[in-house]
Write a protein that holds these residues in place. Structure first.
Motif, PDB file in Angstrom:
ATOM      1  N   GLU A 224      44.636  24.572  34.305  1.00  0.00           N
ATOM      2  CA  GLU A 224      43.927  25.794  33.931  1.00  0.00           C
ATOM      3  C   GLU A 224      44.828  26.987  33.622  1.00  0.00           C
ATOM      4  OE1 GLU A 224      41.699  27.578  32.354  1.00  0.00           O
ATOM      5  OE2 GLU A 224      40.211  26.438  33.491  1.00  0.00           O
ATOM      6  N   VAL A 225      44.675  27.512  32.404  1.00  0.00           N
ATOM      7  CA  VAL A 225      45.420  28.691  31.960  1.00  0.00           C
ATOM      8  C   VAL A 225      44.574  29.961  32.008  1.00  0.00           C
ATOM      9  CG1 VAL A 225      44.811  28.405  29.522  1.00  0.00           C
ATOM     10  CG2 VAL A 225      46.945  29.556  30.126  1.00  0.00           C
ATOM     11  N   ALA A 226      43.246  29.818  32.126  1.00  0.00           N
ATOM     12  CA  ALA A 226      42.342  30.969  32.080  1.00  0.00           C
ATOM     13  C   ALA A 226      41.305  30.825  33.192  1.00  0.00           C
ATOM     14  CB  ALA A 226      41.679  31.066  30.712  1.00  0.00           C
ATOM     15  N   ALA A 227      41.747  30.981  34.417  1.00  0.00           N
ATOM     16  CA  ALA A 227      40.931  30.637  35.583  1.00  0.00           C
ATOM     17  C   ALA A 227      39.622  31.410  35.643  1.00  0.00           C
ATOM     18  CB  ALA A 227      41.732  30.869  36.860  1.00  0.00           C
ATOM     19  N   SER A 228      39.674  32.703  35.415  1.00  0.00           N
ATOM     20  CA  SER A 228      38.468  33.516  35.526  1.00  0.00           C
ATOM     21  C   SER A 228      37.495  33.225  34.393  1.00  0.00           C
ATOM     22  CB  SER A 228      38.850  35.003  35.530  1.00  0.00           C
ATOM     23  OG  SER A 228      37.696  35.811  35.655  1.00  0.00           O
ATOM     24  N   ALA A 229      38.003  33.192  33.164  1.00  0.00           N
ATOM     25  CA  ALA A 229      37.137  32.969  32.007  1.00  0.00           C
ATOM     26  C   ALA A 229      36.484  31.607  32.036  1.00  0.00           C
ATOM     27  CB  ALA A 229      37.943  33.141  30.718  1.00  0.00           C
ATOM     28  N   LEU A 233      32.568  27.129  33.440  1.00  0.00           N
ATOM     29  CA  LEU A 233      32.698  25.887  32.691  1.00  0.00           C
ATOM     30  C   LEU A 233      33.300  24.788  33.556  1.00  0.00           C
ATOM     31  CD1 LEU A 233      32.561  24.321  29.999  1.00  0.00           C
ATOM     32  CD2 LEU A 233      34.829  25.256  29.456  1.00  0.00           C
ATOM     33  N   ASN A 234      34.334  25.116  34.313  1.00  0.00           N
ATOM     34  CA  ASN A 234      34.966  24.116  35.174  1.00  0.00           C
ATOM     35  C   ASN A 234      33.986  23.567  36.203  1.00  0.00           C
ATOM     36  OD1 ASN A 234      37.441  24.334  33.882  1.00  0.00           O
ATOM     37  ND2 ASN A 234      38.217  25.897  35.280  1.00  0.00           N
ATOM     38  N   ALA A 235      33.182  24.449  36.790  1.00  0.00           N
ATOM     39  CA  ALA A 235      32.214  23.997  37.803  1.00  0.00           C
ATOM     40  C   ALA A 235      31.169  23.066  37.197  1.00  0.00           C
ATOM     41  CB  ALA A 235      31.544  25.196  38.453  1.00  0.00           C
ATOM     42  N   SER A 236      30.918  23.201  35.905  1.00  0.00           N
ATOM     43  CA  SER A 236      29.886  22.376  35.273  1.00  0.00           C
ATOM     44  C   SER A 236      30.406  21.036  34.781  1.00  0.00           C
ATOM     45  CB  SER A 236      29.246  23.141  34.107  1.00  0.00           C
ATOM     46  OG  SER A 236      30.183  23.362  33.064  1.00  0.00           O
ATOM     47  N   VAL A 237      31.736  20.872  34.729  1.00  0.00           N
ATOM     48  CA  VAL A 237      32.285  19.609  34.200  1.00  0.00           C
ATOM     49  C   VAL A 237      33.161  18.869  35.207  1.00  0.00           C
ATOM     50  CG1 VAL A 237      32.207  20.498  31.844  1.00  0.00           C
ATOM     51  CG2 VAL A 237      34.347  20.683  33.153  1.00  0.00           C
ATOM     52  N   LEU A 238      33.499  19.493  36.322  1.00  0.00           N
ATOM     53  CA  LEU A 238      34.381  18.863  37.302  1.00  0.00           C
ATOM     54  C   LEU A 238      33.628  17.762  38.055  1.00  0.00           C
ATOM     55  CD1 LEU A 238      37.357  19.507  38.253  1.00  0.00           C
ATOM     56  CD2 LEU A 238      36.315  20.690  40.201  1.00  0.00           C
ATOM     57  N   ARG A 239      34.295  16.655  38.320  1.00  0.00           N
ATOM     58  CA  ARG A 239      33.674  15.620  39.151  1.00  0.00           C
ATOM     59  C   ARG A 239      33.728  16.051  40.604  1.00  0.00           C
ATOM     60  NH1 ARG A 239      37.221  13.090  42.484  1.00  0.00           N
ATOM     61  NH2 ARG A 239      39.322  12.580  41.754  1.00  0.00           N
ATOM     62  N   THR A 240      32.912  15.426  41.425  1.00  0.00           N
ATOM     63  CA  THR A 240      32.964  15.688  42.861  1.00  0.00           C
ATOM     64  C   THR A 240      34.352  15.315  43.381  1.00  0.00           C
ATOM     65  OG1 THR A 240      30.613  15.223  43.090  1.00  0.00           O
ATOM     66  CG2 THR A 240      31.946  15.134  45.094  1.00  0.00           C
ATOM     67  N   ARG A 251      42.608  35.988  29.555  1.00  0.00           N
ATOM     68  CA  ARG A 251      41.254  36.488  29.287  1.00  0.00           C
ATOM     69  C   ARG A 251      40.534  36.895  30.573  1.00  0.00           C
ATOM     70  NH1 ARG A 251      38.137  32.432  27.450  1.00  0.00           N
ATOM     71  NH2 ARG A 251      39.669  30.766  27.787  1.00  0.00           N
ATOM     72  N   GLY A 252      41.305  37.158  31.628  1.00  0.00           N
ATOM     73  CA  GLY A 252      40.728  37.581  32.892  1.00  0.00           C
ATOM     74  C   GLY A 252      41.543  38.717  33.475  1.00  0.00           C
ATOM     75  N   GLY A 253      41.090  39.264  34.570  1.00  0.00           N
ATOM     76  CA  GLY A 253      41.827  40.334  35.230  1.00  0.00           C
ATOM     77  C   GLY A 253      42.604  39.805  36.412  1.00  0.00           C
ATOM     78  N   GLY A 254      42.765  40.663  37.419  1.00  0.00           N
ATOM     79  CA  GLY A 254      43.522  40.253  38.595  1.00  0.00           C
ATOM     80  C   GLY A 254      42.684  39.511  39.608  1.00  0.00           C
ATOM     81  N   ALA A 255      41.364  39.431  39.391  1.00  0.00           N
ATOM     82  CA  ALA A 255      40.478  38.787  40.359  1.00  0.00           C
ATOM     83  C   ALA A 255      39.870  37.535  39.755  1.00  0.00           C
ATOM     84  CB  ALA A 255      39.378  39.748  40.796  1.00  0.00           C
ATOM     85  N   LEU A 256      39.524  36.600  40.614  1.00  0.00           N
ATOM     86  CA  LEU A 256      38.868  35.358  40.216  1.00  0.00           C
ATOM     87  C   LEU A 256      37.606  35.211  41.052  1.00  0.00           C
ATOM     88  CD1 LEU A 256      38.644  32.556  38.911  1.00  0.00           C
ATOM     89  CD2 LEU A 256      40.236  31.708  40.662  1.00  0.00           C
ATOM     90  N   THR A 257      36.452  35.126  40.380  1.00  0.00           N
ATOM     91  CA  THR A 257      35.172  34.977  41.068  1.00  0.00           C
ATOM     92  C   THR A 257      34.651  33.565  40.844  1.00  0.00           C
ATOM     93  OG1 THR A 257      34.646  37.316  40.757  1.00  0.00           O
ATOM     94  CG2 THR A 257      32.810  35.833  41.249  1.00  0.00           C
ATOM     95  N   LEU A 258      34.302  32.884  41.940  1.00  0.00           N
ATOM     96  CA  LEU A 258      33.813  31.518  41.871  1.00  0.00           C
ATOM     97  C   LEU A 258      32.393  31.431  42.414  1.00  0.00           C
ATOM     98  CD1 LEU A 258      36.938  29.596  43.256  1.00  0.00           C
ATOM     99  CD2 LEU A 258      36.292  29.918  40.862  1.00  0.00           C
TER     100      LEU A 258
END
Length: 339
Positions: A224-229, A233-240, A251-258
């Motif tokens: 991942e190069v754009a964690a926030s953006a 999408l990652n949560a919708s395609v990642l396997r368990t 394309r993001g700031g200093g914070a990451l919201t999950l």
């Protein structure tokens, strides 16, 4: 010898071309005549923001020829073709934007026959970062080799960048199925040339569906190069039990919201990574595996391989830094001395 130095932080015009005497290698050190220096985003960011005490020489990556070895060095001899990694991190005057640099032997690696100096200067930070991203999954391999990622699906956002390009190539070499997301047709051509099996435009509303069609059981690893953006999408395609290996937040700031619930029930793993604080053993493992991939011809560069090269002479190091800061697509190289 000629060297590019800066004595204060700031824009690229703080870089100056000077003449200085090359240093003799001490115990455990190797002096390398630099032929090509590679420029990474970390180089201009360090020049702008990392405190400097006296003069500093920029650039982490390079390739050249061993010129001299210090006491206690084994496995490297004068005349050996080599590539370097984390050069400027070793000391303020050890960057590769100069004709000779002195480095510890553990940051100098053999450049296989048939691998160009351009290739050697392109693999350091990008390829070892990609290696780390591909080897942090809880149920995945800690080393890469042919077959190590067989049966796995790897998603590489931003596959047209240097790290993404290396991640596609290393994942393919290790046997993975690779999906890459890009913004448009030009970059799609590059990631296909790099070896991606499937290409998805992240700008389209059906991006998640397109990834799921290519990976019905979900993605095993996201480089991942754009964690926030890309968090949703990652949560919708990642396997368990899948892993998101984060090395950037474009394309993001200093914070990451999950989304807590989505990632909780996926048992998702977020692994952040940067080479500067990585354990030496992990750096060595990455360099060794990258060396094996080089010997197998698995990491080509150039437009035909999905990573166009942009060249500058040493005197135009400032322009090379500006090109990377400006988002040049491909790899920016500096010609330092004759091959």
């Amino acid at each position: 010898m000629r060297a590019v130095v800066y004595a204060e932080n700031g824009p690229s015009d703080v870089l100056k071309l000077v003449e200085r005497e090359p240093r003799e290698p001490g115990p455990g050190e190797v002096r390398v005549r630099v032929v090509v220096s590679g420029v990474n985003p970390t180089d201009w960011k360090q020049r702008q923001g990392s405190p400097v005490d006296g003069e500093a020489v920029p650039n982490q990556d390079g390739a050249g020829v061993v010129d001299a070895v210090g006491p206690g060095v084994e496995g490297l001899l004068p005349g050996d073709r080599v590539w370097t990694m984390m050069s400027a991190h070793y000391g303020p005057l050890s960057g590769t934007a100069q004709e000779y640099t002195v480095l510890p032997a553990e940051r100098v690696f053999p450049l296989p026959d048939g691998a160009s100096f351009d290739l050697g200067a392109s693999v350091g930070v990008p390829a070892v970062t990609a290696h780390r991203a591909l080897t942090v999954a809880e149920d995945g391999p800690s080393r890469l080799a042919p077959g190590a990622l067989a049966g796995r699906t790897v998603l590489v956002p931003g596959g047209a960048g240097a790290v993404g390009h290396a991640a596609i190539q290393l994942a393919r070499w290790a046997g993975a199925t690779v999906i890459s997301t890009v913004s448009g047709d030009a970059k799609a051509e590059l990631v296909r040339a790099a070896g991606a099996h499937d290409v998805v435009f992240y700008t389209r509303p059906d991006a998640a569906d397109a990834i799921r069609r290519a990976a019905p059981d979900g993605v095993d690893i996201v480089v991942e190069v754009a964690a926030s953006a890309n968090a949703a999408l990652n949560a919708s395609v990642l396997r368990t039990g899948g892993t998101v290996a984060v090395y950037g937040n474009e394309r993001g700031g200093g914070a990451l919201t999950l989304d807590f619930g989505a990632n909780l029930f996926l048992n998702a793993r977020y692994q952040f990574l940067v080479l500067y604080t990585l354990a030496p053993s992990a750096l060595r493992a990455g360099a060794e595996d990258v060396g094996a991939a080089l010997r197998d011809g698995a990491l080509p560069v150039g437009a035909d391989a999905g990573l166009p090269l942009h060249r500058h002479p040493l005197a135009e190091t400032a322009a090379a830094h500006d090109a990377v800061e400006g988002g040049a697509v491909g790899k920016v190289l500096i010609d330092v001395s004759a091959p």
